[in-house]
Design an enzyme around this catalytic site. Structure first.
Site, PDB file in Angstrom:
ATOM      1  N   ASP A  32     132.534 -22.448  29.604  1.00  0.00           N
ATOM      2  CA  ASP A  32     131.945 -21.675  29.704  1.00  0.00           C
ATOM      3  C   ASP A  32     130.464 -22.154  29.772  1.00  0.00           C
ATOM      4  O   ASP A  32     129.883 -22.247  28.918  1.00  0.00           O
ATOM      5  CB  ASP A  32     131.735 -20.450  28.715  1.00  0.00           C
ATOM      6  N   ASN A  33     129.546 -21.576  31.169  1.00  0.00           N
ATOM      7  CA  ASN A  33     128.254 -21.779  31.292  1.00  0.00           C
ATOM      8  C   ASN A  33     127.220 -20.802  31.062  1.00  0.00           C
ATOM      9  O   ASN A  33     126.345 -20.824  30.755  1.00  0.00           O
ATOM     10  CB  ASN A  33     127.839 -22.370  32.373  1.00  0.00           C
ATOM     11  N   VAL A  57     131.152 -26.035  34.763  1.00  0.00           N
ATOM     12  CA  VAL A  57     132.858 -26.643  35.634  1.00  0.00           C
ATOM     13  C   VAL A  57     132.584 -26.840  37.508  1.00  0.00           C
ATOM     14  O   VAL A  57     133.462 -27.693  37.448  1.00  0.00           O
ATOM     15  CB  VAL A  57     134.504 -25.730  35.619  1.00  0.00           C
ATOM     16  N   LYS A  91     129.615 -22.340  44.390  1.00  0.00           N
ATOM     17  CA  LYS A  91     129.804 -23.985  44.034  1.00  0.00           C
ATOM     18  C   LYS A  91     131.007 -23.613  42.810  1.00  0.00           C
ATOM     19  O   LYS A  91     132.475 -23.953  42.817  1.00  0.00           O
ATOM     20  CB  LYS A  91     128.598 -24.567  43.192  1.00  0.00           C
ATOM     21  N   TYR A 145     131.689 -14.784  47.819  1.00  0.00           N
ATOM     22  CA  TYR A 145     132.422 -14.413  46.771  1.00  0.00           C
ATOM     23  C   TYR A 145     133.704 -15.054  47.076  1.00  0.00           C
ATOM     24  O   TYR A 145     134.478 -15.142  46.908  1.00  0.00           O
ATOM     25  CB  TYR A 145     131.850 -13.516  46.600  1.00  0.00           C
ATOM     26  N   ARG A 186     128.858  -2.958  37.912  1.00  0.00           N
ATOM     27  CA  ARG A 186     130.315  -2.438  38.543  1.00  0.00           C
ATOM     28  C   ARG A 186     129.979  -0.657  38.744  1.00  0.00           C
ATOM     29  O   ARG A 186     129.483  -0.173  37.555  1.00  0.00           O
ATOM     30  CB  ARG A 186     131.476  -3.293  38.066  1.00  0.00           C
TER      31      ARG A 186
END
Ligand code: UDP
Length: 319
Positions: A32-33, A57, A91, A145, A186
């Site tokens: 995970d970044n 990734v 990306k 998205y 959200r």
């Protein structure tokens, strides 16, 4: 012992998935970044079978040793996040998916794509079954998205057809529960925090648009069953219990005992007017359907948000 790689494993759904795979006896590598994931989500996974690798990734992925499952969950996933991060979203859906597929192919692992109900866009049919091709605006703000995930599905099927890779595609509908980020924008976490703080609940549009909310434990059960199945076609994972955003806001007020007013704001561009999964395929293939009703799920979620808010209030005082 099976070994699984979960990209986006420190995110909301990814972290529950890591937990579930560990419970099933897997060893788990979480990549995970932390662009929208959080260390806190996986801090409790203290076992030798769990490894966290901070990594983006969208760059070439390599991992020593055997890998049996590659689960690609890395992506900003809330509208606010992907509108803030449009290029990283494209990306990770495109390059990230390609890299994760490449690793799966090299290791002869099963590949699992976290896709989304957003592939249906602003749907012209309801409920949405997997046979529906969707109604997406490619050049609208949400297109970053929606199109990235549509590309990811196409790429996944191409690897399946060309290389015979074992693949799964889950189209995940709105999911909620503890560990959602406070500021992710959200509806559920936003309304929860607003209600608990006594602030107005910011309802977009006239609040008549609908969504169908699935509790995280149910979602993860569906995802795990799909992983263990032998099905290459996309499968909707969601709760068909549809409601308006107005009703969601009122239910959250009731559950939290809040007297906050509703504050109507403009509807974001291309915000889908309806969304409800047809889960016949999941019921038939996976013998799965959601078990948690919305009221119960929201009560558990509210308890978590209440505790978190209290903790940050106390920490804020100390600091
Ligand atoms: N929404 C809202 N107020 C908010 C956040 C969201 O009215 O503060 C609405 C949003 O416009 C959408 C619905 O709630 O119609 C669900 O939004 P969410 O961001 O949870 O996810 P989406 O289903 O749009 O991906």
């Amino acid at each position: 012992m099976p070994r699984s790689l979960v990209t986006g494993g420190a995110g909301f759904i990814g972290s529950y998935l890591c937990e579930r795979l560990l419970q099933e006896g897997h060893s788990v590598v979480c990549m995970d970044n932390l662009s929208t994931g959080e260390n806190d989500n996986v801090a409790h996974l203290q076992t030798k079978r769990f490894e966290f690798i901070p990594y983006d990734v969208t760059r070439h992925i390599d991992l020593e040793g055997p890998v049996d499952y590659v689960l690609h969950f890395a992506s900003p996933a809330s509208p606010e996040d992907y509108l803030r991060l449009p290029i990283p979203t494209l990306k990770v859906g495109a390059l990230g998916t390609h890299n994760a597929l490449g690793l799966a192919l090299k290791k002869r692992a099963t590949f699992f794509l976290a896709s989304t109900s957003e592939v249906y866009g602003d749907p012209l049919v309801s409920p949405q079954s997997e046979a529906y091709w969707g109604n997406v605006n490619p050049v609208g703000p949400r297109g970053v998205y929606d199109e990235a995930k549509r590309y990811a599905e196409a790429m996944t099927m191409a690897y399946h057809r060309v290389h015979g890779l074992n693949t799964r595609i889950a189209r995940i509908f709105n999911t909620y529960g503890p560990r959602m980020r406070f500021g992710d924008g959200r509806a559920v976490p936003t309304f929860m925090v607003q209600a608990l703080r006594g602030e107005p609940l910011t309802v977009h549009g006239d609040g008549g648009q609908t969504r169908s909310f699935c509790y995280i434990a149910d979602t993860v059960e569906g995802l795990f069953r799909l992983l263990m199945s032998d099905n290459q076609e996309p499968v909707n994972i969601g709760n068909p219990d549809e409601m308006t955003i107005n009703d969601l806001a009122r239910l959250i007020l009731e559950i939290t005992g809040s007297r906050s007013p509703l504050l109507y704001q403009s509807l974001p561009i291309d915000d889908p007017k309806v969304r409800r999964p047809d889960i016949t395929r999941a019921e038939q293939l996976l013998h799965w359907k959601p078990e948690t009703d919305l009221r119960n799920g929201l009560m558990k979620t509210a308890a978590w948000f209440r505790e978190r808010l209290e903790r940050s209030r106390v920490e804020g005082k100390i600091n």
